[in-house]
Design a protein around this motif. Structure first.
Motif, mmCIF file in Angstrom:
data_model
loop_
_atom_site.group_PDB
_atom_site.id
_atom_site.type_symbol
_atom_site.label_atom_id
_atom_site.label_comp_id
_atom_site.label_asym_id
_atom_site.label_seq_id
_atom_site.Cartn_x
_atom_site.Cartn_y
_atom_site.Cartn_z
ATOM 1 N N VAL A 2 0.748 -1.228 0.111
ATOM 2 C CA VAL A 2 -0.057 0.068 -0.095
ATOM 3 C C VAL A 2 0.954 1.367 0.086
ATOM 4 O O VAL A 2 0.587 2.287 -0.746
ATOM 5 C CB VAL A 2 -1.002 -0.077 1.285
ATOM 6 C CG1 VAL A 2 -1.813 1.364 1.380
ATOM 7 C CG2 VAL A 2 -1.805 -1.302 1.123
ATOM 8 N N LEU A 3 1.916 1.164 0.805
ATOM 9 C CA LEU A 3 2.637 2.328 1.113
ATOM 10 C C LEU A 3 3.655 2.779 -0.299
ATOM 11 O O LEU A 3 4.062 3.852 -0.462
ATOM 12 C CB LEU A 3 3.645 2.271 2.265
ATOM 13 C CG LEU A 3 2.830 2.454 3.629
ATOM 14 C CD1 LEU A 3 3.706 2.043 4.742
ATOM 15 C CD2 LEU A 3 2.274 3.751 3.715
ATOM 16 N N GLN A 4 3.817 1.649 -1.030
ATOM 17 C CA GLN A 4 4.556 1.874 -2.241
ATOM 18 C C GLN A 4 3.734 2.917 -3.242
ATOM 19 O O GLN A 4 4.184 3.792 -4.091
ATOM 20 C CB GLN A 4 4.804 0.529 -2.927
ATOM 21 C CG GLN A 4 5.958 -0.198 -2.510
ATOM 22 C CD GLN A 4 6.320 -1.435 -3.221
ATOM 23 O OE1 GLN A 4 5.757 -1.946 -4.033
ATOM 24 N NE2 GLN A 4 7.407 -2.135 -2.890
ATOM 25 N N GLU A 5 2.350 2.427 -3.070
ATOM 26 C CA GLU A 5 1.554 3.409 -3.942
ATOM 27 C C GLU A 5 1.137 4.760 -3.126
ATOM 28 O O GLU A 5 1.009 5.713 -3.946
ATOM 29 C CB GLU A 5 0.222 2.460 -4.256
ATOM 30 C CG GLU A 5 0.603 1.460 -5.247
ATOM 31 C CD GLU A 5 -0.847 0.541 -5.126
ATOM 32 O OE1 GLU A 5 -1.815 0.973 -4.849
ATOM 33 O OE2 GLU A 5 -0.636 -0.682 -5.576
ATOM 34 N N LYS A 6 1.107 4.659 -1.914
ATOM 35 C CA LYS A 6 0.524 5.854 -1.052
ATOM 36 C C LYS A 6 1.279 6.066 -0.084
ATOM 37 O O LYS A 6 1.212 5.649 1.269
ATOM 38 C CB LYS A 6 -1.096 5.617 -0.810
ATOM 39 C CG LYS A 6 -2.012 5.530 -1.787
ATOM 40 C CD LYS A 6 -3.397 5.003 -1.201
ATOM 41 C CE LYS A 6 -4.256 4.590 -2.321
ATOM 42 N NZ LYS A 6 -5.733 4.301 -2.074
ATOM 43 N N PRO A 7 2.447 6.697 -0.093
ATOM 44 C CA PRO A 7 3.550 6.784 0.732
ATOM 45 C C PRO A 7 3.093 7.383 2.282
ATOM 46 O O PRO A 7 3.779 7.369 3.139
ATOM 47 C CB PRO A 7 4.830 7.268 0.244
ATOM 48 C CG PRO A 7 4.354 8.182 -0.960
ATOM 49 C CD PRO A 7 2.978 6.982 -1.320
ATOM 50 N N LEU A 28 0.079 7.565 3.605
ATOM 51 C CA LEU A 28 -1.287 7.389 4.088
ATOM 52 C C LEU A 28 -0.995 7.111 5.571
ATOM 53 O O LEU A 28 -0.361 5.842 5.824
ATOM 54 C CB LEU A 28 -1.651 6.080 3.179
ATOM 55 C CG LEU A 28 -3.061 5.588 3.501
ATOM 56 C CD1 LEU A 28 -4.286 6.648 3.215
ATOM 57 C CD2 LEU A 28 -3.413 4.169 2.905
ATOM 58 N N LEU A 29 -1.567 7.629 6.226
ATOM 59 C CA LEU A 29 -1.687 7.554 8.002
ATOM 60 C C LEU A 29 -2.188 6.342 8.400
ATOM 61 O O LEU A 29 -1.464 5.880 9.173
ATOM 62 C CB LEU A 29 -2.130 8.982 8.419
ATOM 63 C CG LEU A 29 -1.487 9.992 8.640
ATOM 64 C CD1 LEU A 29 -2.397 11.098 8.907
ATOM 65 C CD2 LEU A 29 -0.342 9.887 9.474
ATOM 66 N N ASP A 30 -3.331 5.836 7.927
ATOM 67 C CA ASP A 30 -3.616 4.575 8.586
ATOM 68 C C ASP A 30 -2.749 3.698 8.022
ATOM 69 O O ASP A 30 -2.802 2.578 8.973
ATOM 70 C CB ASP A 30 -5.131 4.385 7.467
ATOM 71 C CG ASP A 30 -6.182 5.250 8.040
ATOM 72 O OD1 ASP A 30 -6.121 5.993 9.020
ATOM 73 O OD2 ASP A 30 -7.273 5.303 7.391
ATOM 74 N N ALA A 31 -2.121 3.517 7.121
ATOM 75 C CA ALA A 31 -1.158 2.422 6.869
ATOM 76 C C ALA A 31 0.048 2.415 7.687
ATOM 77 O O ALA A 31 0.444 1.289 8.384
ATOM 78 C CB ALA A 31 -0.666 2.304 5.374
ATOM 79 N N HIS A 32 0.749 3.528 7.804
ATOM 80 C CA HIS A 32 1.816 3.870 9.033
ATOM 81 C C HIS A 32 1.099 3.404 10.319
ATOM 82 O O HIS A 32 2.126 2.857 11.189
ATOM 83 C CB HIS A 32 2.296 5.141 8.789
ATOM 84 C CG HIS A 32 3.018 5.504 7.571
ATOM 85 N ND1 HIS A 32 4.058 4.872 7.280
ATOM 86 C CD2 HIS A 32 2.876 6.209 6.558
ATOM 87 C CE1 HIS A 32 4.707 5.300 6.337
ATOM 88 N NE2 HIS A 32 3.876 6.094 5.573
#
Length: 508
Positions: A341-346, A348-352
């Motif tokens: 996910v973070l490769q596409e949306k670095p 993105l707070l939810d992912a972090h």
């Protein structure tokens, strides 16, 4: 004078726009703009006619009255017998020339005057917004339980009520949905007025404003978001100058204090004071009870699930899958999903946030620390500075030593807004030491020097820091005037001693 004003809280970001709260606020504003210019004039005229009716009835008990006038008189006798007794006293001071003259009138003149006053009252009431739509305890028509909540007596009355409504109501709407929330709001307002009428059953004073309903929202907020920290502004007038202080405290500490304050003033002022404290108390208690009932019956949980189902389509399925892996204590597949996910949306707070949990469960403390630094940077970027500061404190506790200079500088400035001068000066100095060749370090040195000089009264430290900034190899022609002015002021202080040109930077 002490005033405590809520500025914001941690839970303001909901899952969707709070349209119901926006509509309620808009309705209140529209009604206010359409009525406020008449309310003050009406209130003065009605008060004048009612006063003369009461004075005449008190001085001449046998006067003939209409049913409406008799209801008015009986209401005052029941709700405030001491006031009516004072009106009947022959030794009291006259209110005006009419009051002085009417004491000597014969029964025919008294009855004629009462008839004229009764007609004036009927004419005013027929066209009066207050009489038709405000809540009057000795009448309280059914519609006024709703309409009174949309009338306000002035701009400050409206602004404060709507601000409190926005802070508490928008998140409750997000939690309860667009059906239960407005029903709760209207019911809280009605119960608040009912409590007021129960305490002052014969009162003829109109009650208006949304504060009873808003108090209900505050009571529900205490139950639903008890641990949410509320940002507050303390305004203290010391008699010669104002004192402002910003701080935050959890709802379970702030809202009970507000409730006790309302109870104190309700018991102290009784029916006077111009504020419907018992309506506030009734609304708040209803809000607490109703919120507990919604939770106990499972309605709140069902509504939350229904809302989540409506908005969950926006969530990346890999985020959902990672969350499930974490719940099953499987951090490695969760990390793999989140990295995709973070490769596409670095950013993105939810992912972090989920990645932080996954690294902790995996006991990969180095990656956990690095994720804290990333979260800190992203929250600063989103201007969520209080959350960013908490991330930074966790980062330091985990052994972190330095952040990106721009992020660190913003956090240090945030500490200044919180008037945490000591810690702000320390963070500025740590930043300057960590990035000696970065232009941000020069800004940090100047800020640390200013705080030591202006806020901490440490002139020697200020001199040392200004000299360090002056000696910096970073080009600083644009800041040279500020550095020299600060250095001159610090050296002119009687407590400043001769500083060394080079001094070590203190560490936390």
């Amino acid at each position: 004078m002490v005033v405590l004003i809520p500025l914001a809280h941690e839970s303001l970001k909901g899952r969707r726009w709070p349209y119901v709260s926006i509509v309620i606020i808009a309705l209140n504003l529209v009604v206010f703009l359409g009525t406020h210019w008449r309310l003050e004039d009406e209130s003065h005229k009605l008060a004048d006619v009612k006063l003369h009716i009461l004075l005449l009835a008190a001085a001449h008990p046998d006067v003939q009255t209409t049913p409406d006038v008799q209801q008015l008189i009986a209401g005052v006798q029941r709700s405030n017998p001491k006031l009516f007794a004072r009106m009947a006293s022959a030794n009291r001071r006259p209110e005006d020339l009419w009051d002085l003259q009417m004491r000597d009138w014969d029964s025919a003149e008294v009855n004629a005057q009462m008839e004229a006053l009764a007609q004036q009252l009927a004419d005013l009431q027929r066209d009066s917004i207050l009489e038709r739509y405000a809540f009057i305890p000795n009448k309280h028509p059914l519609a006024s339980y709703v309409t009174a909540g949309f009338l306000h007596g002035g701009w400050l009355h409206l602004i404060f009520n709507m601000w409190f409504l926005w802070l508490a109501g928008s998140v409750l709407e997000d939690a309860w949905g667009r059906l239960i929330y407005p029903l709760f709001y209207l019911l809280a307002g009605a119960v608040a007025l009912l409590v007021h009428a129960g305490v002052f059953s014969g009162s003829i004073v109109p009650v208006l404003g949304a504060s009873g309903a808003v108090a209900g929202l505050m009571g529900a907020f205490l139950v639903r978001f008890a641990k949410t920290r509320i940002k507050l502004l303390l305004f203290l007038w010391l008699g010669f100058r104002p004192y402002l202080h910003r701080f935050s405290a959890p709802a379970y500490a702030v809202l009970p204090v507000w409730f006790v304050t309302q109870l104190f003033w309700a018991l102290l002022t009784g029916s006077g004071g111009g504020v419907a404290y018992w309506a506030h108390i009734g609304g708040f208690v209803f809000g607490v009870g109703a919120a507990l009932a919604l939770r106990a019956t499972g309605i709140e949980h069902k509504m939350d699930q229904a809302i989540e189902a409506q908005v969950s389509w926006t969530a990346d399925p890999r985020i959902v899958k990672a969350s499930e892996f974490i719940a099953q204590n499987q951090p490695e597949p969760a990390i793999a999903e989140l990295k995709q996910v973070l490769q596409e949306k670095p950013d993105l707070l939810d992912a972090h946030d989920l990645l932080l949990q996954a690294y902790w469960r995996k006991q990969d403390f180095q990656a956990h620390k690095e994720t804290l630094a990333t979260l800190c940077r992203l929250h600063v970027k989103a201007r969520e500075l209080e959350v960013a500061w908490r991330n930074y404190e966790e980062y330091c506790s985990a052994g972190g030593e330095k952040l990106p200079s721009a992020t660190w500088l913003e956090l240090s400035r945030y500490l200044e807004t919180q008037q945490n001068w000591e810690r702000a000066a320390v963070e500025y100095e740590k930043l300057a030491e960590a990035y000696p060749s970065d232009r941000a370090s020069l800004s940090a040195l100047i800020s640390a020097a200013r705080i030591n000089l202006k806020k901490l009264n440490r002139q020697d430290e200020a001199v040392r820091l200004y000299r360090q900034a002056d000696a910096s190899p970073i080009p600083h022609l644009d800041w040279d005037a500020a550095i020299q002015a600060g250095l001159k002021e610090a050296l002119a202080s009687p407590s400043a001693s001769a500083p060394l040109d080079k001094a070590p930077v203190s560490k936390l």
